[in-house]
Design a protein around this motif. Structure first.
Motif, PDB file in Angstrom:
ATOM      1  N   MET A  35     -37.687 -65.775  -7.404  1.00 16.15           N
ATOM      2  CA  MET A  35     -36.767 -66.457  -8.173  1.00 16.15           C
ATOM      3  C   MET A  35     -37.444 -67.537  -8.874  1.00 16.15           C
ATOM      4  O   MET A  35     -38.334 -68.192  -8.378  1.00 16.15           O
ATOM      5  CB  MET A  35     -35.563 -66.948  -7.473  1.00 16.15           C
ATOM      6  CG  MET A  35     -34.642 -65.815  -6.459  1.00 16.15           C
ATOM      7  SD  MET A  35     -33.927 -64.842  -7.629  1.00 16.15           S
ATOM      8  CE  MET A  35     -32.928 -65.591  -8.623  1.00 16.15           C
ATOM      9  N   ASP A  36     -36.946 -67.854 -10.294  1.00 12.45           N
ATOM     10  CA  ASP A  36     -37.391 -68.982 -10.785  1.00 12.45           C
ATOM     11  C   ASP A  36     -36.798 -70.135 -10.491  1.00 12.45           C
ATOM     12  O   ASP A  36     -35.526 -70.103 -10.217  1.00 12.45           O
ATOM     13  CB  ASP A  36     -37.334 -68.614 -12.455  1.00 12.45           C
ATOM     14  CG  ASP A  36     -38.001 -69.686 -13.372  1.00 12.45           C
ATOM     15  OD1 ASP A  36     -37.851 -71.067 -13.183  1.00 12.45           O
ATOM     16  OD2 ASP A  36     -38.493 -69.316 -14.376  1.00 12.45           O
ATOM     17  N   ILE A  37     -37.560 -71.206  -9.986  1.00 15.61           N
ATOM     18  CA  ILE A  37     -36.589 -72.399  -9.645  1.00 15.61           C
ATOM     19  C   ILE A  37     -36.115 -73.110 -10.391  1.00 15.61           C
ATOM     20  O   ILE A  37     -35.324 -74.482 -10.555  1.00 15.61           O
ATOM     21  CB  ILE A  37     -37.586 -73.254  -8.662  1.00 15.61           C
ATOM     22  CG1 ILE A  37     -38.728 -73.715  -9.379  1.00 15.61           C
ATOM     23  CG2 ILE A  37     -38.142 -72.556  -7.300  1.00 15.61           C
ATOM     24  CD1 ILE A  37     -39.666 -74.686  -8.661  1.00 15.61           C
ATOM     25  N   MET A  38     -36.465 -72.899 -11.889  1.00 15.03           N
ATOM     26  CA  MET A  38     -35.749 -73.743 -12.826  1.00 15.03           C
ATOM     27  C   MET A  38     -35.144 -72.564 -14.106  1.00 15.03           C
ATOM     28  O   MET A  38     -35.566 -72.381 -15.065  1.00 15.03           O
ATOM     29  CB  MET A  38     -36.790 -74.724 -13.794  1.00 15.03           C
ATOM     30  CG  MET A  38     -37.157 -75.758 -12.905  1.00 15.03           C
ATOM     31  SD  MET A  38     -38.477 -76.584 -13.698  1.00 15.03           S
ATOM     32  CE  MET A  38     -40.022 -76.300 -13.137  1.00 15.03           C
ATOM     33  N   HIS A 107     -40.639 -63.077 -17.268  1.00 17.09           N
ATOM     34  CA  HIS A 107     -39.370 -63.346 -17.023  1.00 17.09           C
ATOM     35  C   HIS A 107     -38.465 -62.246 -16.987  1.00 17.09           C
ATOM     36  O   HIS A 107     -38.335 -61.752 -18.106  1.00 17.09           O
ATOM     37  CB  HIS A 107     -38.949 -64.496 -18.038  1.00 17.09           C
ATOM     38  CG  HIS A 107     -39.929 -65.867 -17.835  1.00 17.09           C
ATOM     39  ND1 HIS A 107     -39.452 -66.900 -17.067  1.00 17.09           N
ATOM     40  CD2 HIS A 107     -40.928 -65.975 -18.468  1.00 17.09           C
ATOM     41  CE1 HIS A 107     -40.500 -67.887 -17.275  1.00 17.09           C
ATOM     42  NE2 HIS A 107     -41.360 -67.233 -17.965  1.00 17.09           N
ATOM     43  N   ILE A 108     -37.698 -62.141 -15.905  1.00 22.06           N
ATOM     44  CA  ILE A 108     -36.520 -61.360 -16.053  1.00 22.06           C
ATOM     45  C   ILE A 108     -35.403 -61.719 -15.932  1.00 22.06           C
ATOM     46  O   ILE A 108     -34.739 -62.705 -15.075  1.00 22.06           O
ATOM     47  CB  ILE A 108     -36.540 -60.253 -14.725  1.00 22.06           C
ATOM     48  CG1 ILE A 108     -37.897 -59.424 -14.816  1.00 22.06           C
ATOM     49  CG2 ILE A 108     -35.393 -59.124 -15.020  1.00 22.06           C
ATOM     50  CD1 ILE A 108     -38.824 -59.759 -14.037  1.00 22.06           C
ATOM     51  N   LEU A 109     -34.330 -61.944 -16.839  1.00 18.21           N
ATOM     52  CA  LEU A 109     -33.304 -62.746 -17.109  1.00 18.21           C
ATOM     53  C   LEU A 109     -31.858 -61.941 -17.312  1.00 18.21           C
ATOM     54  O   LEU A 109     -31.744 -61.241 -18.181  1.00 18.21           O
ATOM     55  CB  LEU A 109     -33.340 -63.719 -18.185  1.00 18.21           C
ATOM     56  CG  LEU A 109     -34.158 -64.645 -18.210  1.00 18.21           C
ATOM     57  CD1 LEU A 109     -35.475 -64.271 -19.427  1.00 18.21           C
ATOM     58  CD2 LEU A 109     -33.789 -66.072 -18.462  1.00 18.21           C
ATOM     59  N   PRO A 110     -31.223 -61.719 -16.117  1.00 19.28           N
ATOM     60  CA  PRO A 110     -29.738 -61.102 -16.390  1.00 19.28           C
ATOM     61  C   PRO A 110     -28.991 -61.745 -17.571  1.00 19.28           C
ATOM     62  O   PRO A 110     -29.011 -62.897 -17.740  1.00 19.28           O
ATOM     63  CB  PRO A 110     -29.246 -61.235 -15.103  1.00 19.28           C
ATOM     64  CG  PRO A 110     -30.183 -61.488 -14.197  1.00 19.28           C
ATOM     65  CD  PRO A 110     -31.396 -62.093 -15.041  1.00 19.28           C
ATOM     66  N   ARG A 111     -28.400 -60.691 -18.400  1.00 16.41           N
ATOM     67  CA  ARG A 111     -27.479 -61.571 -19.446  1.00 16.41           C
ATOM     68  C   ARG A 111     -26.000 -61.108 -19.495  1.00 16.41           C
ATOM     69  O   ARG A 111     -25.913 -59.816 -18.918  1.00 16.41           O
ATOM     70  CB  ARG A 111     -28.218 -60.856 -20.728  1.00 16.41           C
ATOM     71  CG  ARG A 111     -29.686 -61.430 -21.281  1.00 16.41           C
ATOM     72  CD  ARG A 111     -29.737 -63.059 -20.786  1.00 16.41           C
ATOM     73  NE  ARG A 111     -29.088 -63.628 -21.793  1.00 16.41           N
ATOM     74  CZ  ARG A 111     -29.314 -64.203 -23.245  1.00 16.41           C
ATOM     75  NH1 ARG A 111     -30.389 -63.737 -23.487  1.00 16.41           N
ATOM     76  NH2 ARG A 111     -28.733 -64.860 -23.901  1.00 16.41           N
ATOM     77  N   PHE A 112     -25.302 -61.844 -19.609  1.00 12.65           N
ATOM     78  CA  PHE A 112     -23.791 -61.545 -19.562  1.00 12.65           C
ATOM     79  C   PHE A 112     -23.164 -61.803 -21.011  1.00 12.65           C
ATOM     80  O   PHE A 112     -23.477 -62.869 -21.739  1.00 12.65           O
ATOM     81  CB  PHE A 112     -23.293 -62.722 -18.463  1.00 12.65           C
ATOM     82  CG  PHE A 112     -23.785 -62.458 -17.382  1.00 12.65           C
ATOM     83  CD1 PHE A 112     -23.221 -61.628 -16.235  1.00 12.65           C
ATOM     84  CD2 PHE A 112     -24.994 -63.098 -17.026  1.00 12.65           C
ATOM     85  CE1 PHE A 112     -23.975 -61.207 -15.208  1.00 12.65           C
ATOM     86  CE2 PHE A 112     -25.634 -63.047 -15.770  1.00 12.65           C
ATOM     87  CZ  PHE A 112     -25.052 -61.960 -14.770  1.00 12.65           C
ATOM     88  N   ALA A 125     -33.095 -75.607  -9.913  1.00 14.84           N
ATOM     89  CA  ALA A 125     -31.814 -75.193  -9.256  1.00 14.84           C
ATOM     90  C   ALA A 125     -31.606 -75.365  -7.658  1.00 14.84           C
ATOM     91  O   ALA A 125     -32.156 -75.826  -6.996  1.00 14.84           O
ATOM     92  CB  ALA A 125     -31.655 -73.594  -9.465  1.00 14.84           C
ATOM     93  N   ASP A 126     -30.137 -75.244  -7.268  1.00 17.47           N
ATOM     94  CA  ASP A 126     -29.778 -75.339  -6.062  1.00 17.47           C
ATOM     95  C   ASP A 126     -30.605 -74.269  -5.120  1.00 17.47           C
ATOM     96  O   ASP A 126     -30.347 -73.077  -5.522  1.00 17.47           O
ATOM     97  CB  ASP A 126     -28.311 -75.429  -6.018  1.00 17.47           C
ATOM     98  CG  ASP A 126     -27.805 -75.459  -4.270  1.00 17.47           C
ATOM     99  OD1 ASP A 126     -27.896 -74.397  -3.572  1.00 17.47           O
ATOM    100  OD2 ASP A 126     -27.135 -76.621  -4.063  1.00 17.47           O
ATOM    101  N   GLN A 127     -31.146 -74.724  -4.153  1.00 19.72           N
ATOM    102  CA  GLN A 127     -32.077 -73.472  -3.221  1.00 19.72           C
ATOM    103  C   GLN A 127     -31.166 -72.503  -2.575  1.00 19.72           C
ATOM    104  O   GLN A 127     -31.287 -71.476  -2.314  1.00 19.72           O
ATOM    105  CB  GLN A 127     -32.859 -74.422  -2.420  1.00 19.72           C
ATOM    106  CG  GLN A 127     -33.898 -75.075  -3.027  1.00 19.72           C
ATOM    107  CD  GLN A 127     -35.014 -74.351  -4.021  1.00 19.72           C
ATOM    108  OE1 GLN A 127     -35.488 -73.440  -3.378  1.00 19.72           O
ATOM    109  NE2 GLN A 127     -34.863 -74.976  -5.153  1.00 19.72           N
ATOM    110  N   ALA A 128     -29.848 -73.076  -2.365  1.00 23.69           N
ATOM    111  CA  ALA A 128     -29.020 -72.156  -1.310  1.00 23.69           C
ATOM    112  C   ALA A 128     -28.422 -71.129  -2.507  1.00 23.69           C
ATOM    113  O   ALA A 128     -28.231 -69.714  -2.164  1.00 23.69           O
ATOM    114  CB  ALA A 128     -27.866 -72.920  -0.931  1.00 23.69           C
ATOM    115  N   VAL A 129     -28.242 -71.569  -3.860  1.00 18.41           N
ATOM    116  CA  VAL A 129     -27.890 -70.625  -4.950  1.00 18.41           C
ATOM    117  C   VAL A 129     -28.910 -69.386  -5.193  1.00 18.41           C
ATOM    118  O   VAL A 129     -28.721 -68.512  -5.153  1.00 18.41           O
ATOM    119  CB  VAL A 129     -27.466 -71.372  -5.974  1.00 18.41           C
ATOM    120  CG1 VAL A 129     -27.232 -70.258  -7.434  1.00 18.41           C
ATOM    121  CG2 VAL A 129     -26.121 -72.224  -5.859  1.00 18.41           C
ATOM    122  N   LEU A 130     -30.100 -70.164  -5.244  1.00 15.74           N
ATOM    123  CA  LEU A 130     -31.377 -69.232  -5.543  1.00 15.74           C
ATOM    124  C   LEU A 130     -31.570 -68.169  -4.329  1.00 15.74           C
ATOM    125  O   LEU A 130     -31.762 -66.900  -4.351  1.00 15.74           O
ATOM    126  CB  LEU A 130     -32.563 -69.925  -5.674  1.00 15.74           C
ATOM    127  CG  LEU A 130     -32.501 -70.793  -6.883  1.00 15.74           C
ATOM    128  CD1 LEU A 130     -33.857 -71.596  -7.123  1.00 15.74           C
ATOM    129  CD2 LEU A 130     -32.539 -69.999  -8.154  1.00 15.74           C
TER     130      LEU A 130
END
Length: 146
Positions: A35-38, A107-112, A125-130
């Motif tokens: 996971m990217d941390i930023m 970089h692999i970025l899911p898009r919505f 980012a919040d580590q729990a979310v990552l």
């Protein structure tokens, strides 16, 4: 194009050696993904070759091919895991090209639909979310047999 020498002290080399933590998603003989941390969006992850390569200019062709196989697996997995509508794949080379960490990475970025990418602010980012996003992506990879 002549590139500078590979720096063994870069953050991704340290992740590969276990000197820095990472939310691992996938690993095989040639590649590592985490996971990217930023993150610029939910589920933003990175794939790197295990062999030292500063960027696209000096990577071994076989290592690059292995990296692209991993990128494709991750692209499929993040869409499935997060219910994304698409995916953006980015790769930067040298400072003029936007590269900040000098170990080849994609970089692999899911898009919505209707959701813009967040700006790169440098905030972690919040580590729990990552961790939860990594868990979902790993689960999608396992279902697909990766």
């Amino acid at each position: 194009m002549t590139t500078k020498a590979y720096d063994e002290g870069n953050p991704f080399a340290k992740i590969l050696r276990g000197e820095l933590p990472a939310h691992k998603i996938y690993e095989d003989e040639e590649t590592f993904a985490f996971m990217d941390i930023m993150p610029r969006g939910d589920g933003h992850c990175l794939a790197i070759p295990k062999r030292p390569a500063r960027n696209i200019f000096d990577v071994d062709p076989d290592s690059l091919a292995a990296l692209m196989r991993t990128v494709q697996k991750l692209a499929r997995a993040v869409v499935k895991a997060l219910g994304a509508d698409g995916v953006t794949v980015q790769q930067f080379n040298e400072p003029a090209g936007g590269q900040i960490v000098f170990h080849l990475h994609v970089h692999i970025l899911p898009r919505f639909e209707g959701v813009a990418l967040r700006p790169h602010t440098g905030e972690m980012a919040d580590q729990a979310v990552l961790a939860e996003q990594a868990r979902k992506i790993r689960a999608a990879l396992e279902v697909d047999g990766a």
